[in-house]
Enzyme design. Structure first.
Site, short mmCIF file in Angstrom:
data_model
loop_
_atom_site.label_atom_id
_atom_site.label_comp_id
_atom_site.label_asym_id
_atom_site.label_seq_id
_atom_site.Cartn_x
_atom_site.Cartn_y
_atom_site.Cartn_z
N THR A 116 0.73 -1.26 -0.12
CA THR A 116 0.02 -0.19 -0.02
C THR A 116 0.84 1.12 0.00
O THR A 116 1.63 1.47 1.07
CB THR A 116 -1.00 -0.11 1.14
N LYS A 191 -7.45 1.45 -3.44
CA LYS A 191 -6.93 1.21 -1.79
C LYS A 191 -7.36 2.15 -0.97
O LYS A 191 -7.64 2.00 0.10
CB LYS A 191 -5.83 0.52 -1.86
N LYS A 259 -0.74 5.13 8.45
CA LYS A 259 0.17 5.29 7.34
C LYS A 259 -0.49 5.45 6.20
O LYS A 259 -0.38 6.31 5.19
CB LYS A 259 1.21 4.25 7.10
#
Length: 306
Positions: A116, A191, A259
């Site tokens: 990611t 995502k 994050k």
């Protein structure tokens, strides 16, 4: 016990870079599906442990792992880690830029990134790969550690149609769905959409459970009832009861979610999207970190309300 049923496809020579809680089992499914797997991990002992469990072989650098591979998969920590394993920058341990995977890949080989990361780094590496006669597909995953272990991840892809079509049947070894959503970067953007949805859902579920407990309700019974109606969600089904029990020592860590939400907020600043709830929940996760919960599951948002 592995219960994954693998679609019969020709065995491929593949590499997998990064053997963390996601990458380790993903690479394991590739090996169990019959592919010839070479692995690389920054901590060599973890690569040796993987080989002892699954077979295959370990390489000392990403370049060595990628040599001869038709498909090079990666699942590392962030943009900088991804640049390191592809281009070789800052690999450490005396390794040079020539030790990156791109330097070892044969022309026409496909690099598939399951990290990611930002859409920007995906586009940069897509361009860098093309300059070298290689292909790059950004392919972040959803489903968490359990999805990786059970081989049922959802993979969101960005890139060119031909290399995607080539890698899709191979990636199905650890997936339930592998879908091309657009040009380079589209997988990472999808995502981000996924993480925005989860942030709002978990906060709503936290408030609902905390409210019900304050009201004196048997919240496990309530969750069973509302889970059969419009309030049903993956989060309710898989995290509701553990939230009631104040259990968070598992799952997708708050540190990782922050994050990811940082990537979301950076992208929103670039494209002008307004994300007031997401920004607020990100700060709520910062509160959880301040309480020492950085490694707790994301459902620990409810801790703020108790």
């Amino acid at each position: 016990m592995n219960t994954k049923v693998y679609e019969p496809i020709p065995a491929r020579r593949v590499a997998f870079l990064g053997l963390g809680v996601m990458g380790g089992p993903m690479a394991g499914h590739l090996a169990r599906a019959g592919h010839q797997v070479t692995v690389y991990n920054r901590t060599a002992a973890k690569a040796a442990q993987w080989v002892a469990q699954y077979g295959g072989q370990a390489a000392a650098t990403p370049r060595e792992a990628a040599q001869g591979a038709e498909f090079v998969f990666a699942c590392v920590g962030n943009d900088d880690d991804l640049r390191s394993v592809t281009l070789g920058a800052d690999l450490g341990g005396g390794q040079r830029a020539a030790d990156g995977a791109f330097a070892g890949m044969a022309e026409g080989a496909v690099f598939i990134d399951h990290t990611t990361a930002s859409a920007e780094v995906a586009r940069d590496l897509h361009a860098a790969a093309r300059e070298r006669g290689l292909h790059f597909v950004d392919a972040p995953v959803s489903g968490g550690q359990a999805g990786a272990v059970n081989g049922v991840l959802t993979v969101m892809c960005g890139g060119d149609a031909e290399p995607f079509a080539a890698m899709q049947p191979v990636a199905m070894a650890f997936s339930r769905a592998v879908t091309l959503l657009g040009a380079s970067g589209a997988g990472q953007l999808a995502k981000m959409v996924n993480q925005i949805c989860i942030a709002g859902l978990v906060q709503g579920l936290s408030e609902a459970i905390a409210f019900g407990q304050k009201a004196g309700l048997d919240m496990k019974q309530v969750l069973d009832v509302i889970g059969k109606g419009a309030a049903q969600s993956w989060q309710l089904d898989n995290r509701g009861r553990t939230m009631v029990d104040d259990q968070f020592n598992f799952g997708f860590a708050v540190d990782w979610m922050r994050k990811d939400l940082g990537l979301v907020m950076d992208e929103a600043r670039r494209n002008g999207a307004r994300l007031p709830v997401t920004a607020l929940v990100d700060q709520f996760y910062a509160d959880v970190q301040a309480e020492g919960g950085g490694r707790w599951d994301t459902s620990s948002l409810i801790r703020r309300l108790r």
